[in-house]
Design a protein around this motif. Structure first.
Motif, short mmCIF file in Angstrom:
data_model
loop_
_atom_site.label_atom_id
_atom_site.label_comp_id
_atom_site.label_asym_id
_atom_site.label_seq_id
_atom_site.Cartn_x
_atom_site.Cartn_y
_atom_site.Cartn_z
N SER A 115 7.04 14.12 -3.43
CA SER A 115 6.26 14.62 -4.56
C SER A 115 5.67 15.97 -4.17
O SER A 115 4.65 16.04 -3.48
N ASP A 116 6.36 17.04 -4.56
CA ASP A 116 5.98 18.40 -4.17
C ASP A 116 5.94 18.49 -2.65
O ASP A 116 6.94 18.25 -2.00
N ASP A 117 4.78 18.80 -2.06
CA ASP A 117 4.70 18.94 -0.61
C ASP A 117 4.12 17.70 0.06
O ASP A 117 3.60 17.77 1.18
N ARG A 118 4.21 16.55 -0.62
CA ARG A 118 3.72 15.29 -0.08
C ARG A 118 4.84 14.26 -0.06
O ARG A 118 5.79 14.33 -0.86
N VAL A 119 4.73 13.30 0.86
CA VAL A 119 5.64 12.16 0.90
C VAL A 119 4.82 10.90 0.68
O VAL A 119 3.85 10.64 1.43
N LEU A 120 5.16 10.14 -0.34
CA LEU A 120 4.49 8.87 -0.63
C LEU A 120 5.32 7.76 0.01
O LEU A 120 6.51 7.62 -0.28
N ILE A 121 4.68 6.99 0.88
CA ILE A 121 5.37 5.98 1.69
C ILE A 121 4.76 4.63 1.39
O ILE A 121 3.58 4.40 1.65
N TYR B 189 0.85 -1.18 0.00
CA TYR B 189 0.00 0.00 0.00
C TYR B 189 0.89 1.24 0.00
O TYR B 189 2.02 1.22 0.49
N VAL B 190 0.36 2.34 -0.53
CA VAL B 190 1.09 3.61 -0.58
C VAL B 190 0.31 4.66 0.20
O VAL B 190 -0.84 4.97 -0.13
N LEU B 191 0.95 5.21 1.22
CA LEU B 191 0.40 6.32 1.99
C LEU B 191 0.76 7.63 1.30
O LEU B 191 1.87 7.80 0.81
N ASP B 192 -0.17 8.58 1.32
CA ASP B 192 0.06 9.91 0.77
C ASP B 192 -0.05 10.90 1.93
O ASP B 192 -1.15 11.27 2.35
N PHE B 193 1.12 11.30 2.47
CA PHE B 193 1.19 12.10 3.69
C PHE B 193 1.76 13.50 3.41
O PHE B 193 2.53 13.67 2.46
N PRO B 194 1.44 14.47 4.24
CA PRO B 194 2.05 15.79 4.10
C PRO B 194 3.53 15.76 4.48
O PRO B 194 3.91 15.12 5.47
N ALA B 195 4.36 16.43 3.68
CA ALA B 195 5.78 16.54 4.01
C ALA B 195 5.98 17.53 5.15
O ALA B 195 5.26 18.53 5.26
N ARG B 196 6.97 17.24 5.98
CA ARG B 196 7.31 18.12 7.10
C ARG B 196 8.76 18.57 6.95
O ARG B 196 9.68 17.77 7.14
N GLY B 197 8.96 19.81 6.61
CA GLY B 197 10.32 20.33 6.53
C GLY B 197 10.93 20.49 7.91
O GLY B 197 10.27 20.35 8.94
N SER B 198 12.23 20.79 7.94
CA SER B 198 12.93 20.99 9.21
C SER B 198 14.01 22.04 9.02
O SER B 198 14.45 22.31 7.90
N GLU B 199 14.45 22.61 10.14
CA GLU B 199 15.48 23.65 10.13
C GLU B 199 16.60 23.25 11.08
O GLU B 199 16.36 22.62 12.11
N PRO B 200 17.85 23.62 10.74
CA PRO B 200 18.96 23.31 11.65
C PRO B 200 18.86 24.14 12.92
O PRO B 200 18.36 25.26 12.93
N ILE B 201 19.34 23.55 14.01
CA ILE B 201 19.30 24.21 15.31
C ILE B 201 20.49 23.73 16.14
O ILE B 201 20.93 22.58 16.00
N ALA B 202 21.02 24.62 16.99
CA ALA B 202 22.04 24.22 17.95
C ALA B 202 21.33 23.66 19.18
O ALA B 202 20.58 24.38 19.85
N MET B 203 21.53 22.39 19.45
CA MET B 203 20.79 21.75 20.54
C MET B 203 21.70 20.72 21.22
O MET B 203 21.64 19.51 20.95
N PRO B 204 22.59 21.16 22.12
CA PRO B 204 23.52 20.22 22.76
C PRO B 204 22.83 19.14 23.58
O PRO B 204 23.39 18.07 23.80
N GLY B 205 21.61 19.40 24.04
CA GLY B 205 20.91 18.40 24.82
C GLY B 205 20.63 17.13 24.06
O GLY B 205 20.53 16.04 24.64
#
Length: 260
Positions: free
Chosen positions: A240-246, A111-127
């Motif tokens: 696929s654009d702003d979606r992730v097919l899984i 089966y193929v899921l069609d989910f929204p993509a979630r971007g991310s940003e770099p961060i300084a996080m020593p924890g």
């Protein structure tokens, strides 16, 4: 009250691997307290609760402790239940969820899921480094999770992180990832002790963050992904654009009736 109950191993082609999810078909949703109690009784990473909605289904997901806004493996398992047991031969289904409409379709291998993509940003996080006991090359963040990028797959596979430290982070989960080994493009693990899941065996939702990052870094949109938990699981993912097919397969383990 009685309801059909299924347990399905998701993101695997063999039983006792991948991520087990419980799926219950309800006439209507009871109180949230009851849903949490059922999920705690099932004691799996997630229990999916389905209610028919026109020609499709409304879907909610609960860990043993909390309701979550998105879950991949329990959506995959729900699609298998709908298309193999409730409506055999059906080719696709749309689930209406807290994360919007989530279409799922049959593929040659599952089966193929069609989910929204979630971007991310770099961060300084020593924890994050302290929690993992390993130094990431990069730590990234979005509203849902942290993601630690390590140098190699062997380090990801060998981690024994501090769960109390991860639970204390200001995001409910931590993805750990590296370039893949063997035939994989990407290797990852996912830890969410704050949600009652010390380590999730295979996490479709985590790949909505993993895939945009690795697609850009590796310069290709289709990725062979492996989640390197003790059970392990394989996912074929495409940006696929702003979606992730899984894409993944499922294996049924249990079918019966629950009383609540």
């Amino acid at each position: 009250m009685k309801a059909p109950l299924f347990q399905v191993d998701a993101f695997t082609t063999r039983r006792f691997a991948g991520n087990p999810a419980a799926v219950m078909l309800l006439e209507a949703y009871p109180e949230d307290e009851t849903l949490r109690a059922i999920a705690a009784e099932n004691n799996l990473s997630e229990t999916a609760f389905l209610v028919r909605e026109g020609g499709d289904y409304h879907l909610r997901w609960f860990t043993p402790k909390v309701e979550v806004p998105l879950c991949g493996h329990a959506t995959l398992a729900s699609a298998a239940v709908v298309m193999e047991r409730l409506e055999p031969g059906r080719a696709s289904v749309t689930f209406h969820t807290a994360s919007g409409a989530l279409p799922v379709s049959r593929s040659g291998t599952g089966y193929v899921l069609d989910f929204p993509a979630r971007g991310s940003e770099p961060i300084a996080m020593p924890g994050v480094a302290a929690a993992l006991g390993a130094a990431p090359e990069e730590v990234r963040i979005n509203p849902f999770t942290y993601m630690a990028v390590l140098a190699d797959a062997a380090t990801v596979r060998g981690l024994s992180p501090g769960m109390a430290a991860i639970a204390a982070l200001d995001r409910p989960g931590l993805i750990v990832t590296a370039p893949g080994d063997n035939a994989y493009d990407v290797v990852s693990r996912y830890f969410a002790p704050a949600k009652g899941i010390p380590e999730d065996p295979v996490t479709g939702a985590a790949h909505t963050t993993l895939v945009p990052y690795w697609a850009e870094r590796l310069g290709r949109s289709t990725l062979a992904c492996h989640q390197a938990s003790a059970r392990g699981g394989d996912l074929t993912c495409r940006l696929s654009d702003d979606r992730v097919l899984i894409e993944g397969a499922c294996v049924f383990f249990l079918e019966g009736t629950a009383e609540y």
